[in-house]
Design a protein around this motif. Structure first.
Motif, short mmCIF file in Angstrom:
data_model
loop_
_atom_site.label_atom_id
_atom_site.label_comp_id
_atom_site.label_asym_id
_atom_site.label_seq_id
_atom_site.Cartn_x
_atom_site.Cartn_y
_atom_site.Cartn_z
N TYR A 1 0.84 -1.20 0.00
CA TYR A 1 0.00 0.00 0.00
C TYR A 1 0.88 1.25 0.00
O TYR A 1 0.67 2.17 -0.79
CB TYR A 1 -0.92 -0.02 1.22
N LEU A 2 1.90 1.27 0.87
CA LEU A 2 2.77 2.45 0.96
C LEU A 2 3.66 2.57 -0.26
O LEU A 2 3.93 3.68 -0.73
CB LEU A 2 3.60 2.40 2.25
N TYR A 3 4.10 1.45 -0.79
CA TYR A 3 4.90 1.47 -2.02
C TYR A 3 4.11 2.15 -3.14
O TYR A 3 4.64 2.99 -3.87
CB TYR A 3 5.29 0.05 -2.43
N ASN A 4 2.84 1.79 -3.27
CA ASN A 4 2.00 2.39 -4.32
C ASN A 4 1.84 3.89 -4.13
O ASN A 4 1.84 4.65 -5.10
CB ASN A 4 0.64 1.70 -4.38
N ILE A 5 1.72 4.35 -2.89
CA ILE A 5 1.66 5.79 -2.62
C ILE A 5 2.98 6.45 -3.00
O ILE A 5 3.01 7.52 -3.60
CB ILE A 5 1.31 6.05 -1.14
N ASN A 6 4.07 5.79 -2.66
CA ASN A 6 5.40 6.32 -2.96
C ASN A 6 5.60 6.50 -4.47
O ASN A 6 6.12 7.50 -4.93
CB ASN A 6 6.48 5.38 -2.39
N VAL A 7 5.13 5.54 -5.24
CA VAL A 7 5.23 5.61 -6.70
C VAL A 7 4.30 6.69 -7.25
O VAL A 7 4.72 7.56 -8.02
CB VAL A 7 4.92 4.24 -7.35
N GLU A 8 3.04 6.65 -6.82
CA GLU A 8 2.03 7.55 -7.39
C GLU A 8 2.27 9.02 -7.06
O GLU A 8 2.16 9.88 -7.93
CB GLU A 8 0.64 7.14 -6.89
N TYR A 9 2.61 9.32 -5.81
CA TYR A 9 2.69 10.72 -5.39
C TYR A 9 4.11 11.28 -5.40
O TYR A 9 4.29 12.49 -5.55
CB TYR A 9 2.07 10.90 -4.01
N LEU A 10 5.11 10.42 -5.20
CA LEU A 10 6.47 10.92 -5.11
C LEU A 10 7.39 10.41 -6.23
O LEU A 10 8.55 10.80 -6.31
CB LEU A 10 7.07 10.54 -3.74
N ASN A 11 6.85 9.51 -7.06
CA ASN A 11 7.61 8.91 -8.15
C ASN A 11 8.89 8.22 -7.64
O ASN A 11 9.92 8.24 -8.31
CB ASN A 11 7.94 9.94 -9.25
N HIS A 12 8.80 7.65 -6.44
CA HIS A 12 9.91 6.87 -5.87
C HIS A 12 9.52 5.40 -5.96
O HIS A 12 8.48 5.01 -5.44
CB HIS A 12 10.13 7.23 -4.40
N HIS A 13 10.35 4.62 -6.58
CA HIS A 13 10.06 3.20 -6.76
C HIS A 13 10.82 2.39 -5.71
O HIS A 13 11.60 1.49 -6.04
CB HIS A 13 10.41 2.76 -8.18
N THR A 14 10.56 2.72 -4.45
CA THR A 14 11.23 2.04 -3.33
C THR A 14 10.23 1.82 -2.20
O THR A 14 9.23 2.53 -2.10
CB THR A 14 12.40 2.87 -2.78
N TYR A 15 10.55 0.83 -1.39
CA TYR A 15 9.77 0.61 -0.17
C TYR A 15 10.29 1.56 0.89
O TYR A 15 11.47 1.91 0.90
CB TYR A 15 9.90 -0.84 0.29
N THR A 16 9.42 1.98 1.79
CA THR A 16 9.79 2.89 2.86
C THR A 16 8.93 2.59 4.07
O THR A 16 7.88 1.94 3.95
CB THR A 16 9.65 4.36 2.42
N ASP A 17 9.35 3.07 5.22
CA ASP A 17 8.56 2.85 6.43
C ASP A 17 7.52 3.94 6.66
O ASP A 17 6.51 3.71 7.30
CB ASP A 17 9.44 2.68 7.67
#
Length: 143
Positions: free
Chosen positions: A47-63
């Motif tokens: 879920y957070l990965y998808n937010i990271n990609v969609e809103y920040l264009n970061h293709h990484t996992y984060t906490d």
């Protein structure tokens, strides 16, 4: 003033919520600010990965991802997304308890909204110091 906790795509319940709310309000007050509306959304890695990609264009996992919605200087408002999967993994890597790591990440999001950064090494060190101070403060709120 409202601090809200939500779960999205996971089974997790933060307890005791009243202690966490009191703690977060005290952190903000210690910085001369008040909480307007602060939403913590606990979610899965995906879920957070998808937010990271969609809103920040970061293709990484984060906490954690923090969105600042503040419009007034003294009033903190925002949405903070936290991956419970990542918190569990980080706690194991760091040989710390899940609760302690969760408190670190929860405070990290609020500290960002209070103006702390963590891009440069000296910023990271200050952020870690403030996280530790916040975790210690949690202990006084829960007694």
């Amino acid at each position: 003033m409202a601090v809200n906790f939500f779960e999205e795509s996971i089974r997790f319940s933060l307890k005791p919520k009243t202690v966490y709310k009191k703690w977060l309000k005290e952190i903000a007050l210690a910085h001369g600010k008040k909480i307007g509306e602060l939403n913590y959304i606990f979610c899965s890695d995906e879920y957070l990965y998808n937010i990271n990609v969609e809103y920040l264009n970061h293709h990484t996992y984060t906490d954690i991802i923090t969105f600042d919605n503040s419009e007034e200087e003294k009033l903190i408002e925002g949405d903070i997304f936290i991956s419970i999967d990542r918190v569990k993994e980080n706690a194991a890597k760091l040989s710390t308890s899940f609760e302690s790591e969760l408190q670190r990440v929860i405070s990290h999001g609020l500290l960002h909204l209070l103006g702390y950064k963590d891009k440069k090494e000296e910023e990271k060190q200050l952020m870690r110091t403030m996280e530790e101070k916040s975790i210690a403060q949690f202990q006084t709120c829960s007694t």
